[in-house]
Design a protein around this motif. Sequence first.
Motif, PDB file in Angstrom:
ATOM      1  N   PRO A 133       0.814  -1.126  -0.059  1.00  0.00           N
ATOM      2  CA  PRO A 133      -0.035  -0.022   0.047  1.00  0.00           C
ATOM      3  C   PRO A 133       0.798   1.308   0.001  1.00  0.00           C
ATOM      4  CG  PRO A 133       0.046  -1.048   2.386  1.00  0.00           C
ATOM      5  CD  PRO A 133       0.877  -2.001   1.232  1.00  0.00           C
ATOM      6  N   PHE A 169       1.696   5.194   1.021  1.00  0.00           N
ATOM      7  CA  PHE A 169       1.195   6.113   2.046  1.00  0.00           C
ATOM      8  C   PHE A 169       1.801   7.728   1.426  1.00  0.00           C
ATOM      9  CE2 PHE A 169       1.070   2.428   4.290  1.00  0.00           C
ATOM     10  CZ  PHE A 169       0.121   2.426   5.370  1.00  0.00           C
ATOM     11  N   GLU A 204       1.367   9.878  10.200  1.00  0.00           N
ATOM     12  CA  GLU A 204       0.475   8.934   9.433  1.00  0.00           C
ATOM     13  C   GLU A 204       1.021   7.552  10.014  1.00  0.00           C
ATOM     14  OE1 GLU A 204       1.987   8.980   5.231  1.00  0.00           O
ATOM     15  OE2 GLU A 204       0.025   8.668   4.491  1.00  0.00           O
ATOM     16  N   ASN A 205       1.890   7.420  10.957  1.00  0.00           N
ATOM     17  CA  ASN A 205       2.178   5.933  11.744  1.00  0.00           C
ATOM     18  C   ASN A 205       1.337   6.170  13.143  1.00  0.00           C
ATOM     19  OD1 ASN A 205       3.466   4.938   9.551  1.00  0.00           O
ATOM     20  ND2 ASN A 205       5.388   5.245  10.554  1.00  0.00           N
ATOM     21  N   LEU A 206       0.550   7.071  13.383  1.00  0.00           N
ATOM     22  CA  LEU A 206      -0.302   6.948  14.543  1.00  0.00           C
ATOM     23  C   LEU A 206      -1.202   5.822  14.538  1.00  0.00           C
ATOM     24  CD1 LEU A 206      -1.308  10.707  14.818  1.00  0.00           C
ATOM     25  CD2 LEU A 206       0.149   9.693  16.375  1.00  0.00           C
ATOM     26  N   VAL A 207      -1.680   5.349  15.593  1.00  0.00           N
ATOM     27  CA  VAL A 207      -2.621   4.394  15.891  1.00  0.00           C
ATOM     28  C   VAL A 207      -3.917   4.754  15.339  1.00  0.00           C
ATOM     29  CG1 VAL A 207      -3.959   2.927  17.473  1.00  0.00           C
ATOM     30  CG2 VAL A 207      -1.394   3.281  17.636  1.00  0.00           C
ATOM     31  N   VAL A 235      -4.553   4.976  12.066  1.00  0.00           N
ATOM     32  CA  VAL A 235      -4.185   5.365  10.722  1.00  0.00           C
ATOM     33  C   VAL A 235      -3.794   4.190   9.848  1.00  0.00           C
ATOM     34  CG1 VAL A 235      -2.831   6.993   9.059  1.00  0.00           C
ATOM     35  CG2 VAL A 235      -3.606   7.711  11.099  1.00  0.00           C
ATOM     36  N   MET A 236      -4.510   3.628   9.059  1.00  0.00           N
ATOM     37  CA  MET A 236      -4.137   2.406   8.180  1.00  0.00           C
ATOM     38  C   MET A 236      -4.307   2.528   6.845  1.00  0.00           C
ATOM     39  SD  MET A 236      -7.320   0.158   9.755  1.00  0.00           S
ATOM     40  CE  MET A 236      -7.721   1.570  10.835  1.00  0.00           C
ATOM     41  N   SER A 237      -3.721   1.460   6.267  1.00  0.00           N
ATOM     42  CA  SER A 237      -4.171   1.545   4.738  1.00  0.00           C
ATOM     43  C   SER A 237      -5.319   0.726   4.429  1.00  0.00           C
ATOM     44  CB  SER A 237      -3.163   0.695   3.920  1.00  0.00           C
ATOM     45  OG  SER A 237      -3.157  -0.730   4.299  1.00  0.00           O
ATOM     46  N   ASN A 259      -6.014  -1.331   2.153  1.00  0.00           N
ATOM     47  CA  ASN A 259      -5.524  -2.667   2.362  1.00  0.00           C
ATOM     48  C   ASN A 259      -5.783  -3.561   3.732  1.00  0.00           C
ATOM     49  OD1 ASN A 259      -4.975  -3.145  -0.255  1.00  0.00           O
ATOM     50  ND2 ASN A 259      -2.873  -3.579  -0.190  1.00  0.00           N
ATOM     51  N   GLU A 260      -5.303  -2.880   4.764  1.00  0.00           N
ATOM     52  CA  GLU A 260      -5.157  -3.405   5.917  1.00  0.00           C
ATOM     53  C   GLU A 260      -6.914  -3.469   6.424  1.00  0.00           C
ATOM     54  OE1 GLU A 260      -3.024  -1.466   9.091  1.00  0.00           O
ATOM     55  OE2 GLU A 260      -4.204  -2.642  10.620  1.00  0.00           O
ATOM     56  N   TRP A 268     -10.314  -1.587  13.734  1.00  0.00           N
ATOM     57  CA  TRP A 268     -10.547  -0.048  14.471  1.00  0.00           C
ATOM     58  C   TRP A 268     -11.670   0.336  14.121  1.00  0.00           C
ATOM     59  CZ3 TRP A 268      -7.524   1.757  17.848  1.00  0.00           C
ATOM     60  CH2 TRP A 268      -7.365   3.349  18.028  1.00  0.00           C
ATOM     61  N   MET A 312       1.362  -6.699   2.291  1.00  0.00           N
ATOM     62  CA  MET A 312       0.272  -6.135   1.583  1.00  0.00           C
ATOM     63  C   MET A 312      -0.590  -5.093   2.331  1.00  0.00           C
ATOM     64  SD  MET A 312      -2.866  -8.730   0.191  1.00  0.00           S
ATOM     65  CE  MET A 312      -4.046  -8.453   1.616  1.00  0.00           C
ATOM     66  N   CYS A 313      -0.773  -5.446   3.738  1.00  0.00           N
ATOM     67  CA  CYS A 313      -1.469  -4.366   4.533  1.00  0.00           C
ATOM     68  C   CYS A 313      -0.818  -3.304   5.239  1.00  0.00           C
ATOM     69  CB  CYS A 313      -2.224  -5.245   5.498  1.00  0.00           C
ATOM     70  SG  CYS A 313      -1.253  -5.678   6.761  1.00  0.00           S
ATOM     71  N   ARG A 358       4.108  -1.325   9.916  1.00  0.00           N
ATOM     72  CA  ARG A 358       5.075  -0.437   9.562  1.00  0.00           C
ATOM     73  C   ARG A 358       5.693   0.642  10.654  1.00  0.00           C
ATOM     74  NH1 ARG A 358       0.087   1.583   8.937  1.00  0.00           N
ATOM     75  NH2 ARG A 358      -0.257   4.015   9.268  1.00  0.00           N
ATOM     76  N   GLU A 412       7.711   4.992  18.899  1.00  0.00           N
ATOM     77  CA  GLU A 412       6.434   4.738  17.881  1.00  0.00           C
ATOM     78  C   GLU A 412       5.915   3.174  17.709  1.00  0.00           C
ATOM     79  OE1 GLU A 412       6.151   6.639  13.634  1.00  0.00           O
ATOM     80  OE2 GLU A 412       6.866   4.504  13.307  1.00  0.00           O
ATOM     81  N   MET A 430       3.893   2.310  20.898  1.00  0.00           N
ATOM     82  CA  MET A 430       2.697   3.126  20.564  1.00  0.00           C
ATOM     83  C   MET A 430       1.856   2.152  19.648  1.00  0.00           C
ATOM     84  SD  MET A 430       2.364   6.650  18.906  1.00  0.00           S
ATOM     85  CE  MET A 430       2.312   6.240  17.177  1.00  0.00           C
ATOM     86  N   ARG A 431       2.412   1.772  18.421  1.00  0.00           N
ATOM     87  CA  ARG A 431       1.508   0.873  17.711  1.00  0.00           C
ATOM     88  C   ARG A 431       1.282  -0.480  17.995  1.00  0.00           C
ATOM     89  NH1 ARG A 431       0.918   2.895  12.632  1.00  0.00           N
ATOM     90  NH2 ARG A 431       0.490   0.589  11.620  1.00  0.00           N
ATOM     91  N   ALA A 460      -2.110  -0.940  19.722  1.00  0.00           N
ATOM     92  CA  ALA A 460      -3.245  -0.640  18.949  1.00  0.00           C
ATOM     93  C   ALA A 460      -4.595  -1.204  19.321  1.00  0.00           C
ATOM     94  CB  ALA A 460      -3.100  -0.573  17.376  1.00  0.00           C
ATOM     95  N   TYR A 461      -4.209  -2.569  19.523  1.00  0.00           N
ATOM     96  CA  TYR A 461      -5.517  -3.528  19.771  1.00  0.00           C
ATOM     97  C   TYR A 461      -5.435  -4.013  21.422  1.00  0.00           C
ATOM     98  CZ  TYR A 461      -6.343  -2.800  15.029  1.00  0.00           C
ATOM     99  OH  TYR A 461      -7.003  -2.323  13.708  1.00  0.00           O
TER     100      TYR A 461
END
Lengths: 491, 265
Positions: A267, A269, A275-278, A280-282, A284-285, A305, B220-221, B225, B251, B254-255, B258-259
């Motif tokens: 994907p 970006f 853009e890498n904050l929780v 924010v996603m593609s 595709n995801e 999400w 793919m997803c 990242r 970062e 933090m990521r 997320a869940y």
Amino acid sequence: MATENIIITRRAEPWREELRKSKKNKERTDIPRVKMNELDPVYRSRVRNEEVNLGLTAEQAMQEAQRCLDCVNPTCMSGCPVSINIPTFIKYIEKGEFLNAAKTLKETSALPAVCGRVCPQEKQCEAECIHLKMKKEAVAIGYLERFAADYERESGQISVPEIAAPNNIKIAVVGSGPAGLSFAGDMAKMGYDVTVFEALHEIGGVLKYGIPEFRLPNEIVDVEIEGLHKMGVKFLSNCIVGRTITYDDLHTEGFKGIFVASGAGLPNFMNIPGENLVGVMSSNEYLTRVNLMDAANPESDTPVWLGKNIAVIGGGNTAMDSVRTAKRLGADRAIIVYRRSEEEMPARVEEVKHAKEEGIEFMTLHNPIEYIGDQYGRVKQMRLQKMELGEPDASGRRRPVAIEGAIETIDVDGVIVSVGVSPNPLVPRAFQGLEISKWGTIVVNQDTMQSALSDVYAGGDIVRGGATVILAMGDGRRAAAGMHEQLQGKE
Amino acid sequence: MNKIVSKEQFSANVVKLVVEAPLIARTRKAGHFVIVKVGAKGERIPLTIAGADVEKGTIDLVIQCVGKSSRKICALNEGDYITDLVGPLGQATHVEKVGTVVCAGGGVGVAPLMPIVEAFHKAGNRVIVVLAARTKDLIILEDQMQANSDEVVIMTDDGSYGTKGLVTDGVESVIKREKVDLCVTIGPAIMMKFVSILTKKYEIPTVASLNTIMVDGTGMCGACRITVGGKTKFVCVDGPEFDAHQVDYDEMIMRLGAYKEHEQK
């Protein structure tokens, strides 16, 4: 027989002549174009899996089929990447022989029920319809295609196309999306021993992980795959060519031809702050979680999400799929943010119309420049640069230009970035000797789809970078014809 | 479907599964991972391949029970099947003779460290392993590490085994007594962050193997990242190993959260 001859011969069949003469052209063109039956927008924007388009009734389909003039020179066919014999299947519908209509579709298309739903007919077959030249609406070829395919499936009398005697030549297909399935279908018909390798746990590629249930139910895809299975095509999931097995392994196993249809994986970006904050996603995801992993189903282990204010960045079909999914998963505000105007949107007109009916907001001429997070690193706001249209750019569309100082901040708790994809490097890396473009796509001969490696052909997004289901299917067909010719020559 | 050939309980929360996967056993290298899914509605999660037996056609997976999906895998027994297993994925570890290599592992990071220790040792390096855990019972793979390295340093938070202290204390003690040419670290993100800060101070090249959230695992997803040297990278196709001194750990941490609420359900 050449396509032109087939068209002429079949058009000359007595039943066709009789049918043509049964109505005057004026009577045919006076019939208004059929309207697709659809689910109520308020209802459908709150249910996850119900298909929006309900299809035509038999009466509607037969009436719509009467609109087709059965032209001497059916220009519609030139607009079809897989060369479906459009007048023939439509005239079968007019006559009430729906199963014959479906059979006709299957002569050249491995996935008619899919194409009838997701093809941009308005830009292909229907764009070439004679009606348009007479300032009338085009014959609803897509709706009719879907009708015939659905009728056959629901009738339980699913026909299996004729298969040539097995030639015991083993062919490998890398990827089970539209290009791979289309190729597999054509090769199986010609008697080849075809095995499709799929990296994911499900067969179908983008038809499964990408396109949502409300536009293309997985069940429909599965029936088409089952059809290929009955034609002798073998499927192997959880197997990555280049990883689990290598190019050399395929040779050792006796595969004589390989078709690479591994799709557009990575994907894109925008490389803007935050853009890498929780949150924010593609796309595709997001779509993979919801479609392939069924994440919105409480019984699924995969989370997704769920925001109340979701912004989707982009104006393509994938952006529409994402924003409409977000609405269905409970977003109060689901917004399309697109840097050009609605006119330049690459999404199908139907998708935009459906999105609007479902209450999707459109912020065109806006471009995100930054995402702002809360103390936990979750997105809470986005800054948008307002744009205006300038001179046309390389794509022929008017270039969006930033209006200096016009910046707006809006609250969001989820952002889905849908600004295109790049080819997945995983598979091309595995084949030493391929020619790879600067965009990461595999370079092929446009007519035969043959790559720099003589036994490797490629098609779909791994060659195009990012296109449609039907163009990928067209590639599959061309590759099958090209590979067949090469292998025949060797005998 | 991949059959579980055997199961071993390493500690209260850590199990080792030996799984039939002949094709993967044959092509995998140190540093590679697989994606595993249990049940029709299961989640796809990445697990580093801890070892393999080409003859028997099996791979070893070491799993720490931390959330819903890992608990589900840990609950499987010998003779059960893993619904979906795909790999090997990621870039293999770059192994060469550099001199002295310190391999620092904490928690479940110790298992994926095993094949890397083995590979560097085989390549002729002097390999010193630093294993760290909260307490004695949580130290795993000590014997296997001993057999494939020159020295094993054990660190526990409570001092119940080895030396009392953190993994960084163990690594620093080695750095202070001899010349270290490379450090490899695998473990919780916060641990790798501090190992990285330490080795940067001593200017020792360091590699961190990252374990992020993934869905497909094939690029793919983009769920995996991270930022390395100011650029966005995908752990699944660009990694999982990166220059530890360039990784934005804050970062990444933090990521990874997320869940969090979902995982505990």
